[in-house]
Design an enzyme around this catalytic site. Structure first.
Site, mmCIF file in Angstrom:
data_model
loop_
_atom_site.group_PDB
_atom_site.id
_atom_site.type_symbol
_atom_site.label_atom_id
_atom_site.label_comp_id
_atom_site.label_asym_id
_atom_site.label_seq_id
_atom_site.Cartn_x
_atom_site.Cartn_y
_atom_site.Cartn_z
ATOM 1 C CG ASP A 190 -14.035 -7.468 13.044
ATOM 2 O OD1 ASP A 190 -12.838 -7.783 12.834
ATOM 3 O OD2 ASP A 190 -14.986 -8.124 12.610
ATOM 4 C CG HIS A 195 -14.022 -6.388 7.501
ATOM 5 N ND1 HIS A 195 -15.021 -6.996 6.775
ATOM 6 C CD2 HIS A 195 -13.815 -7.183 8.583
ATOM 7 C CE1 HIS A 195 -15.419 -8.094 7.408
ATOM 8 N NE2 HIS A 195 -14.698 -8.232 8.495
ATOM 9 C CB ILE A 210 -16.561 -7.882 2.437
ATOM 10 C CG1 ILE A 210 -15.945 -8.622 3.632
ATOM 11 C CG2 ILE A 210 -16.238 -8.590 1.127
ATOM 12 C CD1 ILE A 210 -16.450 -10.058 3.810
ATOM 13 N N GLY A 213 -19.953 -8.274 8.582
ATOM 14 C CA GLY A 213 -21.290 -8.817 8.743
ATOM 15 C C GLY A 213 -22.011 -8.168 9.903
#
Length: 286
Positions: A190, A195, A210, A213
């Site tokens: 990803d 991120h 961040i 998830g």
């Protein structure tokens, strides 16, 4: 342009080929924090194949979430800046192999319209099979497209989330994350700049990049492995969770767990910010 609901609902691909080796297995384990204590043998068995006394490399069950990274039914025109993971539900038909050549079938399971200002939910299904055709895992993923609501699709029909018990947790585990954890985890597939790129994260409404998830999802798998599965990946039959708020790299994630027979319920929070980051979690053990 609004999301094209009829066209998106018919998207599917079949027989896409993927493979992985122990390198990808160990990189994923490092990405979710395994091996942070380099003397803890229970975790080293997920990141190290070179013991003086031979020990088989173990695979974290949630490696399934990246083992066929990029497998999808097709391209749906979404506002990528506003897209985040919503939930994951993985059923394990057999333990994840250390290395494999596999095929993946992907289809759109459903698209749900939460309203023009509330976004849309896109649910995909990916079935991963061995060369023999036997299933390894079935992966249900839900993407929260925050900028794509109001396209006129159905608003109801999503599967009901698992409800965790109302009693006090049976166990709680604190799992630290590293400031650079998202930069390691992204190497498993990803590469969303949300991120890794401070400017992009700011455009998306966050003060800084961040944590994925799906990395937090891996942390909850670690919590169950450690607390109720004796670090045995073959104990997992199902692992599902809903993402409710982001984790920032460097924070401590507290995972609360409830055991009822072979069902382990869990939620996760960041106590420092008083925010729940994972809700409606459940692991079903064999």
């Amino acid at each position: 342009m609004p999301l094209d609901y009829p066209a998106a609902l018919n998207l599917r691909t079949c027989g896409a080929r993927y493979s992985w080796t122990d390198r990808e297995v160990m990189l994923y384990a490092l990405g979710v924090g395994m091996g942070s204590d380099p003397l803890k043998e229970e975790e080293l068995q997920f990141v190290n194949e070179a013991f003086a006394t031979s020990k088989p490399l173990k695979v974290i069950p949630t490696f399934a979430s990246v083992c066929v990274w990029g497998a999808r039914p097709g391209v749906i025109d979404l506002n990528r800046v506003m897209v985040v993971d919503g939930e994951r539900d993985i059923t394990f038909h057999k333990p994840m192999p250390v290395a494999a050549n596999v095929t993946a079938d992907a289809r759109v399971r459903g698209i749900y319209d939460k309203g023009k200002e509330k976004g849309a939910i896109v649910q995909n299904e990916v079935v991963v099979r061995e060369g023999s055709g036997d299933k390894i895992v079935t992966i249900l993923s839900s993407t929260f497209a925050r900028g794509d609501g109001g396209f006129g699709g159905p608003s109801e029909g999503m599967p009901e989330p698992h409800q965790v018990p109302r009693r006090a947790p049976d166990r709680s585990l604190d799992i630290p994350t590293r400031p650079d954890q998202a930069l390691i985890y992204r190497l498993s597939g990803d590469r969303n700049p949300l991120h890794s790129d401070p400017e992009f994260a700011c455009r998306a409404g966050f003060s800084r990049p961040i944590l994925h998830g799906m990395c937090t999802y891996g942390l909850t798998c670690r919590a169950v492995l450690q607390s109720y599965a004796d670090y045995d990946p073959s104990a997992f039959h199902r692992h599902r969770a809903r993402f409710s708020a982001p984790v920032f790299p460097g924070e401590v994630v507290t995972v609360n767990l409830w055991k009822d027979g072979n069902s382990i319920s869990f939620e996760a929070c960041v106590r420092e910010r008083r925010v729940t980051v994972v809700k409606n979690g459940q692991t079903v053990l064999h």
